[in-house]
Motif scaffolding. Structure first.
Motif, PDB file in Angstrom:
ATOM      1  N   ILE B 222       0.846  -1.203   0.000  1.00 51.14           N
ATOM      2  CA  ILE B 222       0.000   0.000   0.000  1.00 51.14           C
ATOM      3  C   ILE B 222       0.877   1.248   0.000  1.00 51.14           C
ATOM      4  N   VAL B 223       1.930   1.230   0.807  1.00 57.05           N
ATOM      5  CA  VAL B 223       2.817   2.397   0.858  1.00 57.05           C
ATOM      6  C   VAL B 223       3.512   2.595  -0.497  1.00 57.05           C
ATOM      7  N   GLY B 224       3.920   1.493  -1.135  1.00 57.96           N
ATOM      8  CA  GLY B 224       4.529   1.592  -2.463  1.00 57.96           C
ATOM      9  C   GLY B 224       3.578   2.239  -3.463  1.00 57.96           C
ATOM     10  N   ALA B 225       2.336   1.745  -3.490  1.00 61.51           N
ATOM     11  CA  ALA B 225       1.346   2.264  -4.430  1.00 61.51           C
ATOM     12  C   ALA B 225       1.042   3.736  -4.149  1.00 61.51           C
ATOM     13  N   GLN B 226       0.904   4.085  -2.859  1.00 58.74           N
ATOM     14  CA  GLN B 226       0.599   5.476  -2.503  1.00 58.74           C
ATOM     15  C   GLN B 226       1.769   6.410  -2.833  1.00 58.74           C
ATOM     16  N   THR B 227       3.000   5.925  -2.618  1.00 62.24           N
ATOM     17  CA  THR B 227       4.167   6.747  -2.952  1.00 62.24           C
ATOM     18  C   THR B 227       4.206   7.026  -4.453  1.00 62.24           C
ATOM     19  N   GLU B 228       3.882   5.982  -5.245  1.00 62.44           N
ATOM     20  CA  GLU B 228       3.868   6.160  -6.692  1.00 62.44           C
ATOM     21  C   GLU B 228       2.859   7.223  -7.098  1.00 62.44           C
ATOM     22  N   LEU B 229       1.648   7.137  -6.511  1.00 61.85           N
ATOM     23  CA  LEU B 229       0.606   8.123  -6.796  1.00 61.85           C
ATOM     24  C   LEU B 229       1.064   9.527  -6.430  1.00 61.85           C
ATOM     25  N   TRP B 230       1.650   9.644  -5.239  1.00 60.19           N
ATOM     26  CA  TRP B 230       2.070  10.936  -4.719  1.00 60.19           C
ATOM     27  C   TRP B 230       3.143  11.551  -5.622  1.00 60.19           C
ATOM     28  N   LEU B 231       4.100  10.709  -6.046  1.00 54.55           N
ATOM     29  CA  LEU B 231       5.167  11.199  -6.918  1.00 54.55           C
ATOM     30  C   LEU B 231       4.607  11.656  -8.269  1.00 54.55           C
ATOM     31  N   GLU B 232       3.615  10.899  -8.784  1.00 59.22           N
ATOM     32  CA  GLU B 232       3.011  11.268 -10.064  1.00 59.22           C
ATOM     33  C   GLU B 232       2.271  12.597  -9.954  1.00 59.22           C
ATOM     34  N   ARG B 233       1.521  12.753  -8.847  1.00 57.29           N
ATOM     35  CA  ARG B 233       0.769  13.994  -8.657  1.00 57.29           C
ATOM     36  C   ARG B 233       1.709  15.186  -8.554  1.00 57.29           C
ATOM     37  N   ARG B 234       2.816  14.976  -7.816  1.00 61.83           N
ATOM     38  CA  ARG B 234       3.760  16.070  -7.629  1.00 61.83           C
ATOM     39  C   ARG B 234       4.375  16.475  -8.961  1.00 61.83           C
ATOM     40  N   LYS B 235       4.661  15.456  -9.787  1.00 59.44           N
ATOM     41  CA  LYS B 235       5.256  15.712 -11.089  1.00 59.44           C
ATOM     42  C   LYS B 235       4.275  16.479 -11.974  1.00 59.44           C
ATOM     43  N   ALA B 236       3.003  16.023 -11.953  1.00 57.57           N
ATOM     44  CA  ALA B 236       1.975  16.677 -12.764  1.00 57.57           C
ATOM     45  C   ALA B 236       1.782  18.124 -12.330  1.00 57.57           C
ATOM     46  N   LEU B 237       1.801  18.330 -11.017  1.00 57.07           N
ATOM     47  CA  LEU B 237       1.605  19.670 -10.460  1.00 57.07           C
ATOM     48  C   LEU B 237       2.722  20.596 -10.925  1.00 57.07           C
ATOM     49  N   ARG B 238       3.933  20.059 -10.923  1.00 58.09           N
ATOM     50  CA  ARG B 238       5.091  20.858 -11.329  1.00 58.09           C
ATOM     51  C   ARG B 238       4.988  21.260 -12.800  1.00 58.09           C
ATOM     52  N   GLU B 239       4.463  20.325 -13.619  1.00 56.34           N
ATOM     53  CA  GLU B 239       4.349  20.628 -15.034  1.00 56.34           C
ATOM     54  C   GLU B 239       3.287  21.682 -15.290  1.00 56.34           C
ATOM     55  N   VAL B 240       2.241  21.686 -14.451  1.00 53.41           N
ATOM     56  CA  VAL B 240       1.170  22.673 -14.606  1.00 53.41           C
ATOM     57  C   VAL B 240       1.668  24.056 -14.223  1.00 53.41           C
ATOM     58  N   THR B 241       2.397  24.139 -13.111  1.00 58.00           N
ATOM     59  CA  THR B 241       2.829  25.443 -12.607  1.00 58.00           C
ATOM     60  C   THR B 241       3.957  26.032 -13.433  1.00 58.00           C
ATOM     61  N   ARG B 242       4.630  25.169 -14.213  1.00 54.38           N
ATOM     62  CA  ARG B 242       5.781  25.675 -14.972  1.00 54.38           C
ATOM     63  C   ARG B 242       5.344  26.638 -16.068  1.00 54.38           C
TER      64      ARG B 242
END
Lengths: 110, 242
Positions: B222-242
């Motif tokens: 569960i922690v692995g799956a949640q970390t993956e989600l969190w990393l993806e969201r953070r990456k997406a957020l960064r691309e939006v704000t750029r």
């Protein structure tokens, strides 16, 4: 080393054979070319890297050969195997590093 | 390199799998040795390798049986280690799903880390391969590995029967697992899953019937799956704000 009976052994062998084949065949047989739900794939990705450490950790921290007393050679050997595998991506190099560390330290420390 | 025949696809897979001889040989032998140490005879060890044909899962079952864990826990844990095969099967389906059912059933048995990894890379890089060519390539990747795994188990089981207990082989299995885990830890999410499982396994070690293993494994997943989600969201957020 502790023994287990023949019935247990064959139950496990047959159970694992059926279970493993089912896991391998399920999607190839049934899913056609539909995509899998994302949440499921996401959890499946982490099964091996979660279950195997969970299995190994108690064996490393409380080794059976010392009757469960934590031992420095075993801890260091485990760390050697894990870190060499992590950085070299080479399973055999990792295995040898761990074994050399263990038997070397057991020989030195006694 | 484009394929001309299904036969050349088979031999391509055969050659590509050669480096894995160095893994399947020693680890198959190790399984044989440890199986013999645990009291299995040569026939039982071979039957184990033929019926299950999945290294990590076989080692897991062997270890837990020696700890006298309840059979159901042995089965759940060893199958959990094999859950990644379901993921492999799912990701091969778009490439092999059109093959006849008997071929897919046969291929399913041969889904292992090596054949999957080689095949999926090949299929992605060469989208023009036909389904029979893909099937032939996949079969080729197992041309050496599968017979080698069985043979090595038998040799190991013969050798293991001669090894005295004083060699202290009981720590070889944990080392083998750790060696296998290292190369699997490719992303921060893998590391998070692994680390969580280790900590939880220590905290839950007192639970009866090896239940701590299941709890730690699930928590790690569960922690692995949640970390993956969190990393993806953070990456997406960064691309939006750029």
């Amino acid at each position: 080393m502790s023994q287990f009976d023949t019935l247990t052994l064959w139950t496990v062998i047959i159970g694992l054979a059926i279970g493993s084949f089912t896991l391998r065949f399920a999607f190839l047989a049934l899913m056609g070319d539909r995509a899998m739900p994302g949440w499921l794939m996401r959890h499946l990705r982490y099964t091996a890297v979660a279950i195997i450490p969970a299995l190994v950790t108690p064996l490393v921290v409380w080794p059976s050969s010392t009757d469960g007393v934590t031992s420095l050679p075993h801890l260091l050997a485990a760390m050697a195997a894990l870190s060499v595998g992590l950085f070299s991506k080479n399973v055999i190099a990792a295995m040898i590093s761990g074994a050399v560390t263990l038997y070397g330290l057991l020989y030195l420390i006694g | 390199m484009p394929f001309t025949t299904t036969k050349s696809a088979f031999w391509m897979g055969f050659r590509d799998s050669a480096p894995f001889i160095l893994v399947a040989g020693p680890f198959g032998m190790l399984f044989g040795v440890l199986a013999a140490e645990a009291g299995l005879n040569v026939l039982e060890a071979l039957a184990f390798s033929m019926a299950v044909f999945a290294g990590a899962s076989q080692f897991t079952a062997l270890q837990l049986m020696q700890e006298q864990a309840p059979t159901i826990i042995v089965l759940i844990s060893a199958l959990a280690v094999n859950l990644r095969m379901a993921m492999y099967s799912a990701s091969l389906t778009p490439y092999l799903g059109a093959a006849p059912l008997w071929q897919r059933a046969l291929a399913a048995y041969f889904v292992v880390d090596q054949s999957y990894t080689l095949s999926i890379v090949k299929f992605e890089n060469e989208p023009k391969m036909t389904v029979p060519q893909r099937m032939a390539y996949f079969a080729g990747t197992n041309g050496i590995i599968a017979p080698l795994w069985m043979t090595a188990t038998v040799i190991g089981a013969f050798v293991g029967a001669q090894v005295p207990d004083s060699w202290g082989l009981d720590f070889v299995l944990p080392l083998a697992f750790l060696a296998m885990i290292g190369p699997m830890l490719r992303t921060p999410a893998h590391l998070a899953a692994c680390f969580t499982a280790i900590v939880t396994a220590l905290l839950a070690a007192g639970l009866p019937y090896n239940f701590g293993l299941i709890v730690a494994g699930l928590t790690g997943m569960i922690v692995g799956a949640q970390t993956e989600l969190w990393l993806e969201r953070r990456k997406a957020l960064r691309e939006v704000t750029r």
